[in-house]
Design a protein around this motif. Sequence first.
Motif, PDB file in Angstrom:
ATOM      1  N   ALA A 113       0.829  -1.203   0.000  1.00  0.00           N
ATOM      2  CA  ALA A 113       0.000   0.000   0.000  1.00  0.00           C
ATOM      3  C   ALA A 113       0.865   1.255   0.000  1.00  0.00           C
ATOM      4  O   ALA A 113       0.603   2.222  -0.738  1.00  0.00           O
ATOM      5  N   THR A 114       1.920   1.253   0.813  1.00  0.00           N
ATOM      6  CA  THR A 114       2.803   2.412   0.902  1.00  0.00           C
ATOM      7  C   THR A 114       3.589   2.593  -0.387  1.00  0.00           C
ATOM      8  O   THR A 114       3.733   3.715  -0.897  1.00  0.00           O
ATOM      9  N   ALA A 115       4.096   1.504  -0.946  1.00  0.00           N
ATOM     10  CA  ALA A 115       4.868   1.579  -2.184  1.00  0.00           C
ATOM     11  C   ALA A 115       4.026   2.108  -3.336  1.00  0.00           C
ATOM     12  O   ALA A 115       4.508   2.893  -4.168  1.00  0.00           O
ATOM     13  N   GLU A 116       2.776   1.689  -3.400  1.00  0.00           N
ATOM     14  CA  GLU A 116       1.897   2.175  -4.477  1.00  0.00           C
ATOM     15  C   GLU A 116       1.712   3.680  -4.385  1.00  0.00           C
ATOM     16  O   GLU A 116       1.692   4.379  -5.407  1.00  0.00           O
ATOM     17  N   ARG A 117       1.599   4.210  -3.180  1.00  0.00           N
ATOM     18  CA  ARG A 117       1.436   5.652  -2.998  1.00  0.00           C
ATOM     19  C   ARG A 117       2.723   6.394  -3.407  1.00  0.00           C
ATOM     20  O   ARG A 117       2.670   7.450  -4.034  1.00  0.00           O
ATOM     21  N   ILE A 118       3.870   5.831  -3.051  1.00  0.00           N
ATOM     22  CA  ILE A 118       5.145   6.451  -3.416  1.00  0.00           C
ATOM     23  C   ILE A 118       5.338   6.433  -4.926  1.00  0.00           C
ATOM     24  O   ILE A 118       5.739   7.441  -5.534  1.00  0.00           O
ATOM     25  N   ALA A 119       5.051   5.293  -5.547  1.00  0.00           N
ATOM     26  CA  ALA A 119       5.199   5.185  -6.995  1.00  0.00           C
ATOM     27  C   ALA A 119       4.266   6.147  -7.713  1.00  0.00           C
ATOM     28  O   ALA A 119       4.638   6.756  -8.734  1.00  0.00           O
ATOM     29  N   ALA A 120       3.053   6.306  -7.189  1.00  0.00           N
ATOM     30  CA  ALA A 120       2.097   7.230  -7.811  1.00  0.00           C
ATOM     31  C   ALA A 120       2.601   8.665  -7.752  1.00  0.00           C
ATOM     32  O   ALA A 120       2.256   9.492  -8.602  1.00  0.00           O
ATOM     33  N   ALA A 121       3.447   8.973  -6.759  1.00  0.00           N
ATOM     34  CA  ALA A 121       4.034  10.307  -6.639  1.00  0.00           C
ATOM     35  C   ALA A 121       5.256  10.470  -7.531  1.00  0.00           C
ATOM     36  O   ALA A 121       5.848  11.560  -7.571  1.00  0.00           O
ATOM     37  N   GLY A 122       5.667   9.404  -8.202  1.00  0.00           N
ATOM     38  CA  GLY A 122       6.796   9.470  -9.122  1.00  0.00           C
ATOM     39  C   GLY A 122       8.154   9.417  -8.445  1.00  0.00           C
ATOM     40  O   GLY A 122       9.157   9.796  -9.051  1.00  0.00           O
ATOM     41  N   LEU A 123       8.214   8.915  -7.214  1.00  0.00           N
ATOM     42  CA  LEU A 123       9.474   8.872  -6.481  1.00  0.00           C
ATOM     43  C   LEU A 123      10.095   7.478  -6.570  1.00  0.00           C
ATOM     44  O   LEU A 123       9.393   6.471  -6.634  1.00  0.00           O
ATOM     45  N   THR A 124      11.422   7.427  -6.546  1.00  0.00           N
ATOM     46  CA  THR A 124      12.127   6.145  -6.663  1.00  0.00           C
ATOM     47  C   THR A 124      13.133   5.903  -5.539  1.00  0.00           C
ATOM     48  O   THR A 124      13.670   4.802  -5.445  1.00  0.00           O
ATOM     49  N   ALA A 125      13.397   6.907  -4.704  1.00  0.00           N
ATOM     50  CA  ALA A 125      14.346   6.749  -3.595  1.00  0.00           C
ATOM     51  C   ALA A 125      13.813   7.516  -2.391  1.00  0.00           C
ATOM     52  O   ALA A 125      13.670   8.737  -2.446  1.00  0.00           O
ATOM     53  N   VAL A 126      13.515   6.811  -1.326  1.00  0.00           N
ATOM     54  CA  VAL A 126      12.916   7.451  -0.145  1.00  0.00           C
ATOM     55  C   VAL A 126      13.603   6.965   1.120  1.00  0.00           C
ATOM     56  O   VAL A 126      14.164   5.865   1.167  1.00  0.00           O
ATOM     57  N   GLY A 127      13.564   7.802   2.145  1.00  0.00           N
ATOM     58  CA  GLY A 127      14.089   7.420   3.440  1.00  0.00           C
ATOM     59  C   GLY A 127      13.093   6.568   4.205  1.00  0.00           C
ATOM     60  O   GLY A 127      11.884   6.641   3.972  1.00  0.00           O
ATOM     61  N   LEU A 128      13.602   5.763   5.114  1.00  0.00           N
ATOM     62  CA  LEU A 128      12.758   4.887   5.930  1.00  0.00           C
ATOM     63  C   LEU A 128      13.091   5.076   7.400  1.00  0.00           C
ATOM     64  O   LEU A 128      14.239   4.930   7.808  1.00  0.00           O
ATOM     65  N   LEU A 129      12.078   5.389   8.188  1.00  0.00           N
ATOM     66  CA  LEU A 129      12.179   5.402   9.638  1.00  0.00           C
ATOM     67  C   LEU A 129      11.329   4.265  10.172  1.00  0.00           C
ATOM     68  O   LEU A 129      10.180   4.087   9.760  1.00  0.00           O
ATOM     69  N   GLY A 130      11.865   3.511  11.094  1.00  0.00           N
ATOM     70  CA  GLY A 130      11.108   2.403  11.663  1.00  0.00           C
ATOM     71  C   GLY A 130      11.894   1.782  12.799  1.00  0.00           C
ATOM     72  O   GLY A 130      12.878   2.340  13.289  1.00  0.00           O
ATOM     73  N   THR A 131      11.468   0.615  13.231  1.00  0.00           N
ATOM     74  CA  THR A 131      12.244  -0.096  14.241  1.00  0.00           C
ATOM     75  C   THR A 131      13.538  -0.585  13.622  1.00  0.00           C
ATOM     76  O   THR A 131      13.697  -0.646  12.399  1.00  0.00           O
ATOM     77  N   ARG A 132      14.466  -0.963  14.478  1.00  0.00           N
ATOM     78  CA  ARG A 132      15.722  -1.529  13.976  1.00  0.00           C
ATOM     79  C   ARG A 132      15.451  -2.762  13.107  1.00  0.00           C
ATOM     80  O   ARG A 132      16.121  -2.987  12.091  1.00  0.00           O
ATOM     81  N   PHE A 133      14.453  -3.553  13.497  1.00  0.00           N
ATOM     82  CA  PHE A 133      14.132  -4.767  12.748  1.00  0.00           C
ATOM     83  C   PHE A 133      13.678  -4.429  11.326  1.00  0.00           C
ATOM     84  O   PHE A 133      13.932  -5.176  10.383  1.00  0.00           O
ATOM     85  N   THR A 134      12.988  -3.308  11.169  1.00  0.00           N
ATOM     86  CA  THR A 134      12.507  -2.888   9.850  1.00  0.00           C
ATOM     87  C   THR A 134      13.618  -2.245   9.041  1.00  0.00           C
ATOM     88  O   THR A 134      13.760  -2.509   7.840  1.00  0.00           O
ATOM     89  N   MET A 135      14.416  -1.395   9.672  1.00  0.00           N
ATOM     90  CA  MET A 135      15.449  -0.665   8.941  1.00  0.00           C
ATOM     91  C   MET A 135      16.651  -1.526   8.569  1.00  0.00           C
ATOM     92  O   MET A 135      17.313  -1.257   7.565  1.00  0.00           O
ATOM     93  N   GLU A 136      16.944  -2.560   9.353  1.00  0.00           N
ATOM     94  CA  GLU A 136      18.205  -3.277   9.179  1.00  0.00           C
ATOM     95  C   GLU A 136      18.060  -4.663   8.567  1.00  0.00           C
ATOM     96  O   GLU A 136      19.078  -5.327   8.334  1.00  0.00           O
ATOM     97  N   THR A 137      16.860  -5.134   8.316  1.00  0.00           N
ATOM     98  CA  THR A 137      16.680  -6.432   7.663  1.00  0.00           C
ATOM     99  C   THR A 137      16.075  -6.214   6.284  1.00  0.00           C
ATOM    100  O   THR A 137      15.649  -5.117   5.934  1.00  0.00           O
TER     101      THR A 137
END
Length: 235
Positions: free
Chosen positions: A98-122
């Motif tokens: 769902a999140t990726a579809e929204r980003i792609a619709a905005a025409g973006l290809t490189a975005v930052g990610l904030l999340g838990t360590r488990f999300t950011m590092e795996t």
Amino acid sequence: MSWESSAEYYRLLNEEVRRRLGGHHCARSLMLTVDFAEIEAMQRAGEWEAAGRLLAGAAGTLQRGGAEMVLLCTNTMHRVAAEIEAAIEVPFLHIVDATAERIAAAGLTAVGLLGTRFTMETDFYRDRMRGHGIELLVPDGPGRTLVHDVIYQELTRNRVEEASRQAYRRIIGDLAARGAQGVILGCTEITLLVGPADSPVPVFDSTRIHVERAVDLALAGAPEPGGRRLSESGR
């Protein structure tokens, strides 16, 4: 996995349904809240298979209760999404898609990610985003530690601190300076702390995006008598 973000999901679901349907409408929903302490212990111990079985069981309970769609209201635990999907027959709405579809619709290809360590590092989050043509940037080591610690020590304990908001703003600014065209709030608690006003680049709030996509799907086509059910799982 905290009740704080579960409450936010519940509020957003009902607000979005009322915004679209008007009047006294609200979202027909089932919510199953698991004990975050149990999940958090499994995360620390690396017991992801056990966590997957627990959440798959929760999703099955919702389906037996009449749910016609299941949401897992957390980014980190989408690491075990496959186990949940295998346990149910109704649709499972993946938060990364769902999140990726929204980003792609905005025409973006490189975005930052904030999340838990488990999300950011795996790789589970990064690989699924790459499947949508999107590359992720994450904070440096100290930044990842700060983002993770604020989630677990503050936001999941119903604490929202101004100093942490300022720290997140600095980290978002650093990501933008490194080339991030936008930033994902990739933990469902982060929306309690920062939003679009805190970022120099577009913000993609995974909590709100997940909810809006769920309502899109639930209300698609002619409504059936009595309305459709939305389901939240794992929170």
